[in-house]
Design a protein around this motif. Structure first.
Motif: not given
Length: 587
Positions: A247-254
């Motif tokens: 479906i995908g990646d979500f968020g700022p990447g932490e």
């Protein structure tokens, strides 16, 4: 009456000296001022909170109260390795203990967990995660794939199958749903057919760019929510386990590590990057709604409470009633570094690294302690020459049944605390020039707490008293214009001297303002016993504290001796005596 020439010269010298002191003193600047002012604390900020000496809650939110109780430590089962994960099944805890495999512990008595059995395969190392499904445990090994273990006899766990994913390790989570197990690995997410526990197999695998490193995961409905390396939250459609759909990646990447699902919310543990909360009501498009700074390895949410395992402080409990703005509720610092957490009823189970399994009781974390202290830093810092004399504390508070609040003030930076009655002027027994306040909140009913909404303090300082130096107390002298001297108050040039026959000084004989540190009356004092004292005058014209009172006794001079009169009288007397004696001799 008169003085000898020698004594008059001495007195003249003293007068000239005192005049010189006055002239020099006129160059001094009087820049010290007594203060009458006020301070108000409404607890909307923590600017004046003494963090080291305050343990109340809600300072900064508009009121303060007694803090809730902390979790209490129950039992512990030590590890000779490093406990990384824990799963609770009835009265048993399964602990992934890295090089020691999986420990099985009896936790029916949470105060004293006991050893039941363990699973330690020869060729595998670093047990990272354990998931229980009926009579089977699915164990993820850092190097060694997925192990299926029969735990129907927990005293003798038996290996059923191993599926070696190769060098693509199972990291933190295995979830079993129906006939499929979902495994987070270095290559992404695997679905595995576990219908036959003795012969499990890979159904599908999906790698998530750019890194493909899947860590913790949770299944909710037809979706797998994965803590995916550098992308916070990765969503995979698992409607068909044979055909996983990205479906995908979500968020700022932490650099996320784990995930927990509760209703429409996903709580993602991001290690030192804190906790990020996502709304997943639409799994196709999750979005971040809240964040809490901290250190979270793994979390567990129940209702409005979130329990977090932290490498830094063991257990951290958050109030998530408003998920957009989580608030720390309490914490408990364990002996190890917590990696994983499970919550069952009133008990929290932590895989606490080298400390092993740690069990905590959280039944009272929403009940109050019996006492709390609120203390300020300095709310007023004056001049060392100007001392706080009195203050009035006024409060707005709520005192419920079985609760109370005691208020205190300190004029000497907390060296001495003096109990005060709100609304009543308090005269300090221990003076100083640094003002602080303190309140002690108590309750005998741990379901109730008193509240303080605001505190206002009005205060007044006065110049400190000078020290009298000369003449000494109780001196007896015939000098009717003696020299009075005292010590300097730094920054003060003017002083008030009072001299009277009464120590009440209601109508002083002398009541004069002097520039300098000495005074000599221009009018001779009549023979009598006198009392004298001195006070500084600040730059605002206010008279400070008076010195101690000293006594001086002025005596009258004896009449001068008339040698000629004495000689004539003596000669006449001796002549009369001679004549009388001569007559007696002739007769």
């Amino acid at each position: 009456m008169g003085f000898s020439m020698r004594k008059k010269n001495i007195i003249n010298f003293m007068i000239l000296s005192s005049l010189l002191i006055v002239v020099i003193s006129m160059d001094l600047s009087s820049n010290v001022t007594a203060v009458t002012s006020s301070f108000t604390e409404n607890f909307s900020s923590t600017t004046y909170r003494d963090f080291a000496n305050s343990d109340v809650s809600d300072w900064g939110s508009g009121e303060i109260r007694i803090s809730y109780q902390e979790p209490s430590e129950l039992g512990n089962y030590p590890s000779s390795g490093e406990s990384l994960d824990v799963t609770i099944d009835g009265d048993l805890a399964y602990v992934a203990d890295k090089y020691n495999g999986v420990m099985i512990l009896n936790i029916s008595n949470p105060l004293s967990p006991s050893f039941v059995g363990n699973y330690t395969p020869t060729l595998a190392n670093r047990a990272m995660d354990v998931c229980i499904d009926g009579d089977y445990a699915f164990i993820g090994y850092r190097y060694g794939g997925v192990h299926v273990v029969d735990i129907s006899d927990p005293y003798n766990p038996t290996q059923v199958d191993i599926y070696d994913i190769g060098d693509t390790i199972a990291w933190d989570q295995i979830e079993v749903v129906g006939n499929y197990a979902y495994v987070a690995t270095n290559l992404g997410l695997y679905s595995m057919d576990v219908t036959n526990k003795a012969s499990i197999s890979v159904a599908d695998n999906i790698a998530n760019p750019p890194t493909g490193i899947a860590r913790g995961l949770k299944i909710s409905g037809n979706y797998a929510f994965v803590a995916e390396g550098n992308a916070d939250l990765w969503v995979v459609d698992i409607t068909n386990p044979l055909n996983l759909v990205n479906i995908g990646d979500f968020g700022p990447g932490e650099y996320s590590k784990n995930v927990f699902i509760s209703g429409d919310l996903a709580f993602v543990s991001n290690g030192v990057y804190g906790l990020r909360i996502f709304n997943i009501s639409n799994p196709l498009l999750p979005f971040s709604i809240g964040h809490f700074a901290g250190d979270f390895e793994c979390v567990y949410a129940i209702g409005d409470i979130l329990y977090g395992a932290s490498n830094s402080y063991g257990l951290c409990v958050l109030d998530i009633s408003d998920p957009t703005a989580p608030i720390k509720h309490t914490e408990f610092d364990t002996a190890g570094n917590a990696f994983a957490i499970e919550v069952v009823g009133d008990y929290v189970y932590l895989a606490d690294g080298t400390n092993g399994l740690q069990i905590l009781d959280v039944s009272n974390i929403y009940r109050y302690r019996t006492e709390g202290t609120a203390q300020s830093i300095a709310v007023f810092i004056g001049d060392a020459e100007s001392l706080l004399k009195y203050a009035t504390l006024v409060k707005e508070d709520t005192i419920l049944t079985d609760t109370s609040i005691d208020y205190f003030l300190s004029a000497d930076n907390g060296a001495n605390w003096e109990s005060v009655t709100p609304g009543v002027v308090h005269n300090f027994s221990n003076t100083g020039y640094i003002l602080k306040w303190k309140a002690v909140l108590t309750t005998t009913n741990i379901d109730s707490t008193p509240l303080i909404d605001s505190i206002a303090i009005s205060y007044t300082s006065k110049l400190r008293a000078t020290t009298l130096t000369n003449p000494y107390n109780g001196i007896v002298t015939i000098d009717d214009t003696p020299l009075f001297e005292w010590s300097e108050i730094t920054g003060i040039s003017s002083y008030l001297i009072q001299i009277d026959v009464s120590d009440g000084f209601l109508t002083p004989i002398i009541n004069e303002t002097v520039v300098g540190f000495s005074y000599e009356s221009s009018v001779a004092l009549e023979p009598n016993t006198y009392h004298w004292r001195v006070a500084g005058i600040d730059s605002g014209g206010d008279v400070g504290e008076y010195s101690e009172i000293r006594i001086i006794v002025i005596q009258a001079l004896a009449p001068e001796f008339d040698f000629i009169s004495f000689s004539v009288l003596t000669l006449i007397t001796l002549s009369i005596i001679f004549v009388i004696l001569l007559k007696r001799k002739r007769s």
